[in-house]
Design a protein around this motif. Structure first.
Motif, short mmCIF file in Angstrom:
data_model
loop_
_atom_site.label_atom_id
_atom_site.label_comp_id
_atom_site.label_asym_id
_atom_site.label_seq_id
_atom_site.Cartn_x
_atom_site.Cartn_y
_atom_site.Cartn_z
N LEU A 171 0.89 -1.19 0.02
CA LEU A 171 0.15 -0.03 -0.03
C LEU A 171 0.82 1.18 0.03
CD1 LEU A 171 -2.54 -0.88 2.51
CD2 LEU A 171 -3.05 -0.60 0.25
N ARG A 221 -5.79 2.00 -0.15
CA ARG A 221 -6.40 1.02 0.84
C ARG A 221 -7.24 0.08 0.14
NH1 ARG A 221 -11.70 2.63 3.22
NH2 ARG A 221 -12.33 4.10 1.93
N VAL A 222 -7.39 -1.06 0.91
CA VAL A 222 -8.19 -2.21 0.64
C VAL A 222 -9.46 -1.84 1.23
CG1 VAL A 222 -8.80 -4.68 0.59
CG2 VAL A 222 -6.60 -3.61 0.30
N THR A 223 -10.58 -1.67 0.18
CA THR A 223 -12.01 -1.32 0.95
C THR A 223 -12.75 -2.88 0.93
OG1 THR A 223 -12.56 -0.85 -1.49
CG2 THR A 223 -12.00 0.95 -0.15
N ASP A 254 -12.03 -7.21 0.86
CA ASP A 254 -11.65 -8.57 0.55
C ASP A 254 -12.42 -9.60 0.86
OD1 ASP A 254 -9.92 -10.55 -0.18
OD2 ASP A 254 -8.22 -9.87 1.02
N VAL A 280 -9.65 -2.28 -4.34
CA VAL A 280 -8.53 -1.42 -3.85
C VAL A 280 -8.71 -0.13 -4.40
CG1 VAL A 280 -5.98 -1.10 -3.63
CG2 VAL A 280 -6.95 -3.35 -3.81
N LYS A 331 -3.72 -8.47 7.17
CA LYS A 331 -3.33 -7.12 7.88
C LYS A 331 -2.95 -6.18 6.52
CE LYS A 331 -1.62 -8.81 12.29
NZ LYS A 331 -1.73 -10.16 12.33
N SER A 332 -3.59 -4.83 6.55
CA SER A 332 -3.17 -3.81 5.65
C SER A 332 -1.68 -4.27 5.13
CB SER A 332 -3.43 -2.40 6.05
OG SER A 332 -4.68 -2.49 6.09
N TYR A 374 -0.52 -6.68 2.59
CA TYR A 374 -0.75 -6.80 1.16
C TYR A 374 0.17 -6.46 0.26
CZ TYR A 374 -6.14 -7.56 2.19
OH TYR A 374 -7.36 -8.06 2.44
#
Length: 138
Positions: free
Chosen positions: A46, A62-64, A66, A83, A127-128, A131
């Motif tokens: 990210l 950011r992953v919005t 998954d 994303v 976890k962010s 990724y």
């Protein structure tokens, strides 16, 4: 005799005012990131910008979503990853939700999120910071 003096006085100001309006041809996207821009094909975390072609840089923000099926689990639907991605071109910036495997066209440029790792796990949430993303296009 006053005409040469007037011309000499006005000429520098005219040149400076025209220089302020200059347009730089083929200027690339302006990217405001403390990180170095990675090359297309790179797998990035990210907030890491990636150069796509000559004129486009994408940054996964950011992953919005998954909702992928976890490894080792049998699911009715495969799920998807979305994303939020900043797309920078020459003189423009746009933030778009990109869905894994679905091409998105903005201002004549097609961008595709081609991979997201790691896969979902049944025992814990990704976890962010874990990724990683790869993009194609430009």
């Amino acid at each position: 005799m006053k005409k040469p003096l007037l011309f000499a006085t006005l000429l520098p100001g005219a040149i400076l005012s025209l220089a302020a309006c200059a347009v730089v041809p083929n200027a690339g996207p302006v990217v405001d990131s403390p990180r170095e821009v990675a090359q297309q094909g790179s797998v990035v975390p990210l907030l890491q910008p990636v150069q796509l072609g000559r004129m486009v840089v994408v940054t996964p923000m950011r992953v919005t979503e998954d909702s992928r099926c976890p490894v080792g689990v049998q699911c009715i639907q495969a799920g998807r990853v979305v994303v939020e991605t900043r797309i920078d071109g020459p003189g423009w910036r746009q933030t778009q939700p990109l869905t894994l495997g679905e091409p998105h066209t903005v201002r004549g440029v097609t961008v595709t999120l081609v991979s997201v790792t790691p896969e979902q796990r049944a025992d814990s949430q990704v976890k962010s910071a874990e990724y990683r993303f790869a993009f194609e296009g430009g």
